[in-house]
Structures are given as C-alpha cells and as structure tokens.
Scaffold this active site. Structure first.
Site, PDB file in Angstrom:
ATOM      1  N   ASN A 234      -1.379 -10.744   8.679  1.00 19.48           N
ATOM      2  CA  ASN A 234      -2.363  -9.702   8.876  1.00 19.48           C
ATOM      3  C   ASN A 234      -3.697 -10.140   8.292  1.00 19.48           C
ATOM      4  O   ASN A 234      -3.811 -10.371   7.093  1.00 19.48           O
ATOM      5  CB  ASN A 234      -1.937  -8.407   8.176  1.00 19.48           C
ATOM      6  N   GLU A 235      -4.713 -10.246   9.144  1.00 17.75           N
ATOM      7  CA  GLU A 235      -6.094 -10.469   8.729  1.00 17.75           C
ATOM      8  C   GLU A 235      -6.315 -11.716   7.874  1.00 17.75           C
ATOM      9  O   GLU A 235      -6.583 -11.618   6.664  1.00 17.75           O
ATOM     10  CB  GLU A 235      -6.638  -9.227   7.994  1.00 17.75           C
TER      11      GLU A 235
ATOM     12  N   GLN B  78       0.798  -1.226   0.000  1.00 11.79           N
ATOM     13  CA  GLN B  78       0.000   0.000   0.000  1.00 11.79           C
ATOM     14  C   GLN B  78       0.833   1.280   0.000  1.00 11.79           C
ATOM     15  O   GLN B  78       0.338   2.336  -0.362  1.00 11.79           O
ATOM     16  CB  GLN B  78      -0.946   0.001   1.204  1.00 11.79           C
TER      17      GLN B  78
ATOM     18  N   ARG C 173       4.090   0.096  13.068  1.00 13.32           N
ATOM     19  CA  ARG C 173       3.817  -1.233  12.530  1.00 13.32           C
ATOM     20  C   ARG C 173       3.824  -1.161  11.006  1.00 13.32           C
ATOM     21  O   ARG C 173       3.089  -0.364  10.415  1.00 13.32           O
ATOM     22  CB  ARG C 173       2.454  -1.738  13.028  1.00 13.32           C
TER      23      ARG C 173
ATOM     24  N   ASN D 135      -7.315  -6.105  14.603  1.00 10.01           N
ATOM     25  CA  ASN D 135      -7.637  -4.999  13.707  1.00 10.01           C
ATOM     26  C   ASN D 135      -9.130  -4.762  13.836  1.00 10.01           C
ATOM     27  O   ASN D 135      -9.936  -5.658  13.567  1.00 10.01           O
ATOM     28  CB  ASN D 135      -7.299  -5.338  12.258  1.00 10.01           C
TER      29      ASN D 135
ATOM     30  N   HIS E 239       1.386  -9.160   4.765  1.00  8.46           N
ATOM     31  CA  HIS E 239       0.194  -8.310   4.652  1.00  8.46           C
ATOM     32  C   HIS E 239      -0.262  -8.349   3.192  1.00  8.46           C
ATOM     33  O   HIS E 239      -0.208  -7.359   2.482  1.00  8.46           O
ATOM     34  CB  HIS E 239       0.507  -6.893   5.135  1.00  8.46           C
TER      35      HIS E 239
ATOM     36  N   GLU F 273      -4.681  -2.238  14.241  1.00 12.39           N
ATOM     37  CA  GLU F 273      -5.219  -1.282  13.261  1.00 12.39           C
ATOM     38  C   GLU F 273      -6.550  -0.753  13.766  1.00 12.39           C
ATOM     39  O   GLU F 273      -7.326  -1.505  14.356  1.00 12.39           O
ATOM     40  CB  GLU F 273      -5.507  -1.931  11.891  1.00 12.39           C
TER      41      GLU F 273
ATOM     42  N   ASP G  98       2.222   0.417  -8.094  1.00  4.93           N
ATOM     43  CA  ASP G  98       3.561   0.455  -8.708  1.00  4.93           C
ATOM     44  C   ASP G  98       4.458   1.488  -8.022  1.00  4.93           C
ATOM     45  O   ASP G  98       5.635   1.257  -7.814  1.00  4.93           O
ATOM     46  CB  ASP G  98       3.474   0.794 -10.197  1.00  4.93           C
TER      47      ASP G  98
ATOM     48  N   HIS H 221      -1.805  -5.537 -12.900  1.00  3.54           N
ATOM     49  CA  HIS H 221      -1.246  -5.385 -14.256  1.00  3.54           C
ATOM     50  C   HIS H 221      -2.034  -6.172 -15.297  1.00  3.54           C
ATOM     51  O   HIS H 221      -2.161  -5.750 -16.435  1.00  3.54           O
ATOM     52  CB  HIS H 221       0.225  -5.822 -14.275  1.00  3.54           C
TER      53      HIS H 221
ATOM     54  N   TYR I 187     -12.472  -2.051  13.205  1.00  2.00           N
ATOM     55  CA  TYR I 187     -12.968  -0.857  12.519  1.00  2.00           C
ATOM     56  C   TYR I 187     -14.416  -0.507  12.835  1.00  2.00           C
ATOM     57  O   TYR I 187     -14.775   0.646  12.927  1.00  2.00           O
ATOM     58  CB  TYR I 187     -12.810  -1.009  11.002  1.00  2.00           C
TER      59      TYR I 187
END
Ligand code: NAG
Length: 506
Positions: free
Chosen positions: A185-186, A38, A96, A328, A141, A398, A71, A58, A330
């Site tokens: 992660n997750e 990310q 993190r 995590n 991740h 998170e 990219d 791509h 939200y």
C-alpha cells in the site's frame, strides 16, 4: 426507467433526468478499506511481534500529534464480528484490509509462524465469506516487523527475499479464500515519508538516498511476491495480485511548457517512480527524474547517481508484474516551475525536482492539512494513467475525507466529497477507463498515523474513550449505502433515520 413515466414531458427534461441517473455497472465492486495498525489494536496479543509503529510510538510518543498509539486502536482484534456486521449494514460487495506481518511472523522471518495470528485472520475472512463479502487483502500497509527494520528494512538489498517468504506464507494460509491480493500500500508513503523524510515510521530521514533505495527494493519485492503467486499459487487459487500506489492529481499551474514539464517531474517523483518499472512499456525508473538525479548527484560529489538504476535483467523481471493498478486517490494540487517554491533540504527528492505547488484557497478543506476537495481530480488521474499505461485495469483502493474528532454524526462535507468523487469516477468510466471497483476510506475512524486520533475518516464514528470502542454510523454511511444499493448517485437523497439495519440477502 423513470423516463418512461415522463413520456409526454418535454424531451430535454427527460434527458436531464437520464444524465443525472447514470449508473455504476452491476459488476462494479463497492467496498471500504482499513489497515491493520490503524484498527486492530492487540499490539502484543497472543504472540504478535513488535512492528515499526509499535516501536516508534512507544519510544518516541511525542512524534504523534496527540502522543497516542495503536496499542488498542479500534480494537478490531476483539471486534471483528461487529466489523463484518457493519459491512453487512452498508451492503458492501468487498472489504479491503491489511495483514499485520508481525502478527503472522513475529520476527519477520518465516521460520516461526504465530498460529494465533493466523487464526485471527481466518476468523475475519471466514466471517466475511459467510455473508458474501469479498476480502481484498493488502500484504503490507506500513507495519514492518521491527526486527527487519533493525536490519535496515526496505534499504537492505535482501528485503525482496524477506517479503517473498512472508508473501508465500500468506498465500498458502489464506489463498483458498482470498482472490484479490495487493502487495504494497502506497510506496510513496513507505519510501519518501518513512525513509527519505520523517513523517511516517521508521522516520529514517535519509533525505539523500532513502526514497530512492527504498523504491528499488520495494519494487523488486513486489515483483518477487507477484511471481511467487503466479508461479506457485495462481493455477490452484485462481486469484489476482496487484499493487496500490497513491496517485493524487498534479496538473500544471499554467499551460506553459515549463509548468507542463514541472508537473510531469512532480508526477514522476510522486508515483511514476514506483509505477513505471511495473506498468510502463520501457520499464525502469522514469526518464527525466533519473536524468536529473544522476546530474545533481555528480554535481554534489557523489560517485554515482543517488537513484540506483535497475539492471536490464531487473527491468524485464519487474515489467508486467501486476494484474491491476490499485489507486489511492484523495486530492490534487497545481505544479509550477517557478512559483510557490519552498526551501528544501539538499540533497533530497524535493530539491532534486525543485518545483512549486499551489492549492486554490477556495477549495473545501478537510481536517487534514493536505486534503482538499479538488474538482475532477479522480477523472484527471485515471484518464492520465489509462493513456499512459494502456490496457491496465484499475481499482480505486482508497478515497475519503477527514473531519475533526468532535464533529457531529451529520457529516455533510464528507457526503459532498463522496458524491463529487464518485461522479468524477463515473466520468472516467464513461471516458473508457477500465475501473472495476471503489473502496471508501474508511469503514470506521482509526489511528491516523502521525495525527493520532485527531483526524477522523470513518463512515462509522468510533468512541475511543469507551472500552468497547463503540461504532456508530455517520450520515455518510447511509448515503454510501444508498449509492451501493441503487448504483446511482442521487444528489438529493436524505436518509429518514440514522438507525442502521441489515437488508435481506446480506
Ligand atoms: C532530517 O534531516 C534533515 C537534513 O539532515 C534535517 O535538517 C532535519 O531536521 C531532519 N528532520 C528530523 C525530523 O530529524
């Protein structure tokens, strides 16, 4: 302290003041979180191999909302010093971030280590250490080396071995300085969204078995990496190793027994399927979910359950393989046994549990369809986990809020979200949950997966039109900084200026 000044005022007023000024413990770790794909960019720089996000964006750019990709992303590959400067501006205790597997092992396997990739992470970590910022490192991740996906990725029974080999390289290279490791992660987003559906790479969409086979091999891979660390690195490196699981709150719509059961099934499908094998006393996949999938599989003509059970030996091997539970968190939704059901593809995880979900329309909405401000959801999730998995230590790894790309630097909704979440976290701490730290998502705007650059989670805005990917603090960055400094959530704090500075000592 301030109460002393008010001696002589009525005691009720003093108590109200005290209540408002509840503090986070001094040893509580505040940080922010990011993920390699990310933010890094440099997708093919200096020998990095292709990963599943490179490959998907791509070859099928249309699957991303704005047809963009990572990219270049926030170009942290070339901006790591600025990233650490932002951490110093905020006064973070910890940061993190995740390692890109294919930057370190371009083909996924440990026979060829890309030294330039190792150097990048050495520089990033050393820059943090120089300023007393504790690195908390996620091994995975979501950016699997494409070569391993060509061999089936998480659905290949050899995946746990591949992951262990990678983990050993990483512990060896960075474990002298990194003391907090997160394997995955997750898992839900990896397994359900990536293999059981098509809302994350590698969009395998094996709705019948994708989630379940991935869950099994992911959990075994986690246990392999944990045991490798404990057996061969912990004695000399003295760190801790855990896993991060997404735990949003799923409460019953009504207090009927059917809705309670529906909510329990939903929790089992969303996160207990990954957490139970590791953290529970009985081990293995959650009971009710296992029974339902087994029953429906036979009815559907499968020879055995689509959920591949662990052997007793595997159950024992996996139990207790985590020094902490990374959460995590939200949002939350209500769960109903009968109402608000959708027509799900059969067979699939969602048709297996067959429950409805409901979000009250008056909950504050973010730029992400799934993310609403759900009252008390951190408290509900953490106290539930604490009661279920006794003596577990937690980190919030998170938590954050999204705004539209054209939104102002004055992000009062995000500030409200953070204050609400941190108050809910304090409620959980006061209720006896052992929570050691909190990582805000995210340090800066980044590539938001299938949503591309259309949703922004950063405390810092990133200008993705500028070749330097200029970073500018939002108002929320100043508010977060003040909370970190004072360890208190002052609902009335307003920064005097939106100009950042680095406090002495950082
Ligand atoms: C995923 O598979 C289901 C069931 O085969 C199908 O109906 C659906 O269209 C697929 N989704 C995508 C995005 O290919």
């Amino acid at each position: 302290m301030r109460c002393l000044l008010y001696i002589g005022l009525i005691i009720a007023g003093c108590n109200a003041q005290q209540k408002q000024e509840r503090r986070f413990p001094d040893d509580f770790i505040f940080g922010t979180a990011t993920a390699s794909y990310q933010i890094e960019g440099g997708w093919n720089a200096d020998g990095k191999g292709e990963n599943i996000w490179d490959h998907m964006t791509h070859t099928k750019p249309h699957v991303i909302k704005d047809s963009s990709n990572g990219d270049m992303a926030a170009d942290s590959y070339n901006n790591y010093e600025r990233d650490v400067e932002m951490m110093r501006e905020l006064g973070l205790d910890a940061y993190r971030f995740s390692l890109s597997w294919s930057r370190i092992l371009p083909n996924g396997f440990s026979n060829h280590v890309n030294e330039a990739g190792v150097t990048f992470y050495d520089n990033y970590i050393n820059e943090m250490i120089k300023y007393n910022i504790t690195p908390m490192v996620t091994l995975y991740h979501w950016d699997l080396p494409q070569k391993l996906q060509d061999l089936g990725g998480f659905l290949n029974p050899l995946f746990p071995e591949w992951f262990e080999d990678y983990a050993r390289v990483v512990f060896e290279k960075f474990g002298d300085r990194v003391k907090h490791w997160i394997t995955f992660n997750e898992p839900r987003e990896i397994c359900y969204e990536g293999y059981g559906w098509s809302t994350k790479a590698p969009i395998v969409n094996a709705t019948d078995i994708g989630t379940y086979y991935c869950a099994k091999y992911l959990v075994l891979a986690h246990a392999n990496a944990y045991k490798a660390y404990v057996n061969d690195f912990k004695a000399t490196q003295n760190g801790e190793c855990g896993i991060t699981i997404s735990v949003n709150w799923f409460g019953p719509l009504t207090d009927s027994a059917d809705d309670e059961y529906a909510a329990e099934l939903k929790r089992q499908a969303e996160w207990e399927i990954y957490a139970n094998p590791i953290f529970s006393e009985e081990g293995g996949f959650p009971k009710e979910l296992s029974e339902i999938v087994a029953k429906k599989s036979l009815e559907q003509g499968y020879k055995k359950s689509r959920l591949p059970e662990f052997t007793d030996e595997e159950k024992k091997y996996i139990q207790g393989t985590s020094d902490f539970f990374g959460v995590n968190h939200y949002t939350g939704v209500y769960v109903s046994a009968e109402e608000y059901k959708s027509n799900h593809i059969t067979p699939s995880l969602l048709s297996d549990i067959d429950v409805g979900t409901y979000t009250p329309p008056d909950w504050l909405a973010s730029a992400s369809s799934w993310l609403k401000l759900s009252p008390n959801s951190i408290y509900n999730s953490l106290t539930h986990l604490h009661n279920k998995y006794k003596n577990t230590k937690f980190y919030i790894t998170e938590n954050g809020w999204s705004s539209p790309p054209d939104s102002e630097l004055v992000d009062d909704d995000r500030i409200l979200y953070y204050r609400t979440a941190l108050n809910s976290l304090l409620d959980a701490i006061e209720a006896g949950v052992d929570v050691k730290g909190y990582m805000a998502w995210s340090l800066m705007d980044n590539f938001e997966w299938m949503e591309g650059y259309t949703e922004r989670f950063g405390l810092y805005h990133v200008n993705f039109d500028h070749p330097d990917r200029t970073r500018t603090p939002r108002k929320s960055a100043f508010v977060y900084k003040e909370i970190l400094k004072t360890r208190v959530i002052d609902p009335n704090y307003e920064p005097d200026t939106l100009t950042m500075w680095i406090d002495e000592g950082h």
